[in-house]
Design an enzyme around this catalytic site. Sequence first.
Site, PDB file in Angstrom:
ATOM      1  N   LYS A   1      77.942  71.195  69.264  1.00 37.40           N
ATOM      2  CA  LYS A   1      76.940  71.560  70.060  1.00 37.40           C
ATOM      3  C   LYS A   1      76.093  70.539  70.519  1.00 37.40           C
ATOM      4  O   LYS A   1      75.219  70.569  71.775  1.00 37.40           O
ATOM      5  CB  LYS A   1      76.581  73.033  69.476  1.00 37.40           C
ATOM      6  CG  LYS A   1      75.717  73.877  70.484  1.00 37.40           C
ATOM      7  CD  LYS A   1      75.593  75.337  70.278  1.00 37.40           C
ATOM      8  CE  LYS A   1      75.060  75.696  68.889  1.00 37.40           C
ATOM      9  NZ  LYS A   1      73.460  75.585  68.993  1.00 37.40           N
TER      10      LYS A   1
ATOM     11  N   ARG B   1      61.235  83.049  69.206  1.00 44.28           N
ATOM     12  CA  ARG B   1      61.299  81.984  68.335  1.00 44.28           C
ATOM     13  C   ARG B   1      60.083  80.789  68.598  1.00 44.28           C
ATOM     14  O   ARG B   1      59.613  80.994  70.017  1.00 44.28           O
ATOM     15  CB  ARG B   1      62.633  81.161  68.668  1.00 44.28           C
ATOM     16  CG  ARG B   1      63.832  81.880  68.035  1.00 44.28           C
ATOM     17  CD  ARG B   1      64.982  81.408  68.108  1.00 44.28           C
ATOM     18  NE  ARG B   1      65.115  80.148  67.495  1.00 44.28           N
ATOM     19  CZ  ARG B   1      66.246  79.222  67.573  1.00 44.28           C
ATOM     20  NH1 ARG B   1      67.205  79.426  68.483  1.00 44.28           N
ATOM     21  NH2 ARG B   1      66.294  78.205  66.707  1.00 44.28           N
TER      22      ARG B   1
ATOM     23  N   GLN C   1      65.152  68.913  67.225  1.00 40.84           N
ATOM     24  CA  GLN C   1      64.738  69.474  68.355  1.00 40.84           C
ATOM     25  C   GLN C   1      63.384  68.803  69.186  1.00 40.84           C
ATOM     26  O   GLN C   1      63.239  68.510  70.032  1.00 40.84           O
ATOM     27  CB  GLN C   1      64.813  70.885  68.531  1.00 40.84           C
ATOM     28  CG  GLN C   1      66.144  71.657  68.334  1.00 40.84           C
ATOM     29  CD  GLN C   1      66.330  73.040  68.274  1.00 40.84           C
ATOM     30  OE1 GLN C   1      65.157  73.608  67.994  1.00 40.84           O
ATOM     31  NE2 GLN C   1      67.339  73.444  68.085  1.00 40.84           N
TER      32      GLN C   1
ATOM     33  N   ASP D   1      72.536  74.762  59.712  1.00 40.01           N
ATOM     34  CA  ASP D   1      72.985  75.810  60.492  1.00 40.01           C
ATOM     35  C   ASP D   1      74.180  76.374  59.579  1.00 40.01           C
ATOM     36  O   ASP D   1      74.840  77.324  60.244  1.00 40.01           O
ATOM     37  CB  ASP D   1      73.599  75.323  61.951  1.00 40.01           C
ATOM     38  CG  ASP D   1      72.568  75.245  62.840  1.00 40.01           C
ATOM     39  OD1 ASP D   1      71.495  75.707  62.520  1.00 40.01           O
ATOM     40  OD2 ASP D   1      72.653  74.250  63.507  1.00 40.01           O
TER      41      ASP D   1
END
Length: 477
Positions: free
Chosen positions: A48, A150, A196, A347
């Site tokens: 992903k 978030r 990120q 994750d």
Amino acid sequence: MFQRRCQNDFSCPTVLFQLQSVNPVSNNPLAVQPRFRLGGTLRVPGDKSISHRALILGSLAQGRTTIEGLLEGEDVLHTLQAMRALGAQIEQGTHAGQWNVTGINTGTACSPQGPLDFGNSGTGVRLVMGMVAGLGIGADFIGDDSLSGRPMGRVLDPLHTLDVKTDSHDGCLPVTIHAGARPTAQSSEISIASAQVKSALLLAGLNAHGVTEVIEPALSRDHTERMLTAFGAHVTSDVLSDGRHRVRLSGPAMLTGTSVTVPGDPSSAAFPITAALCIPGSDIVLEGVLMNPARTGFITIAKRMGGQIDILRPRKSGGEDIADIRVRASKLVGVRTEPEIVPSMVDEFPALAVLASFAEGVTDMRGLGELRVKESDRIARSEDLLRSMGINVQSGADWLRVEGGGSSRGKAASDEPVPVRTDGDHRIAMAALILGMVFSRTVHVDNMASIATSYPGFCDDMRSLGAKFQTGMETRT
Ligand code: S3P
């Protein structure tokens, strides 16, 4: 709901088709039937993180980028749609996972007409905020209920120090980035090891003259750095004397279209790996899985628990390490996991919680604070899931402690179906189904559709290994 939102968007038909064709599960609760052995070979879907980046960098590059193995899950399709809204031409190739991207002219990029909708995707929204800031254009960013709760301040605050002007709803979506001068090159120190945030800052610095530097407390996944290099940018990274990690990008960076092959996603692989380790007699092979050391924490821990995991045919593909992974049913013991390993498996904790439930003894997971702000509060949802299955589990602000029952627990299971609350989190839904298989319990997952976020073919893939699922409210056989 997604389809309704999409119908007004002129750039959407391909995405709509994709969503319909890749989403094989209904929103109904689903029963998982118990014990069988898993066997065979599987190719898990494309990574992903790499899929988002391939679309974003392809859109920023001059010329054409060809992508093989793109994850056609909802998160990535939202990024695809956003890239189209920003002016990239993106077309599906001749087979599943193949896409061609013709980049926008970054010198004359325009603000998109409507808001960019990222659905459930934290990676998509945060990276594209950096991209938009770096282009000096403006955009509105929206997402679903989960994404709207978030934290975005972790990206917006460092962008402010680059003089980017933004509005937000108390640091959450909806966010507006205002058009303005392109940021100048600066050094930013970030307090969490977040790929990120790091990636957003690197994308914001792409057009800046000079060196854009990001210093993170520990190495987070480095796909942006690797892929920027593959597209022709000059990027270096090193470890500072105090252990922090530094990335430096020379700008302005001219990106040139290239071909990207997306390896199998180790975060998706964690679910069949978990099932095969726990279900007696299982022996499976997962082909072409990404083995980037910044992503292999789960395999490291599963091996330390006693998992029989063999790394076969290690090789390179598109600048990344990949391998086939053979997994055999194993006797597992509990372990303690330290905060240092969290970035390399951030994750994978819902899957590890399942392994911990099966293992003999206690598994103590530390440094999990970031799990509270993922697609759901993953500490709370994992704790609920395990407890509803009769497992002793405790948690604190940033830890989870599981007393595993070993392989005997499944025999003590009751016949009552276990209702599972996911808060729309794809990884909690998949963890619940695997836990049901491992302990021979029927689980009723409240939202199966979320699985299409990252692993649209999950149920079919598990079935191909021998798992048995049933839609509706069937009970165990
Ligand atoms: C991702 C980084 C991680 C991870 C997410 C994907 C990425 O988030 O949880 O699923 O592709 O950069 P953080 O950067 O918040 O750790």
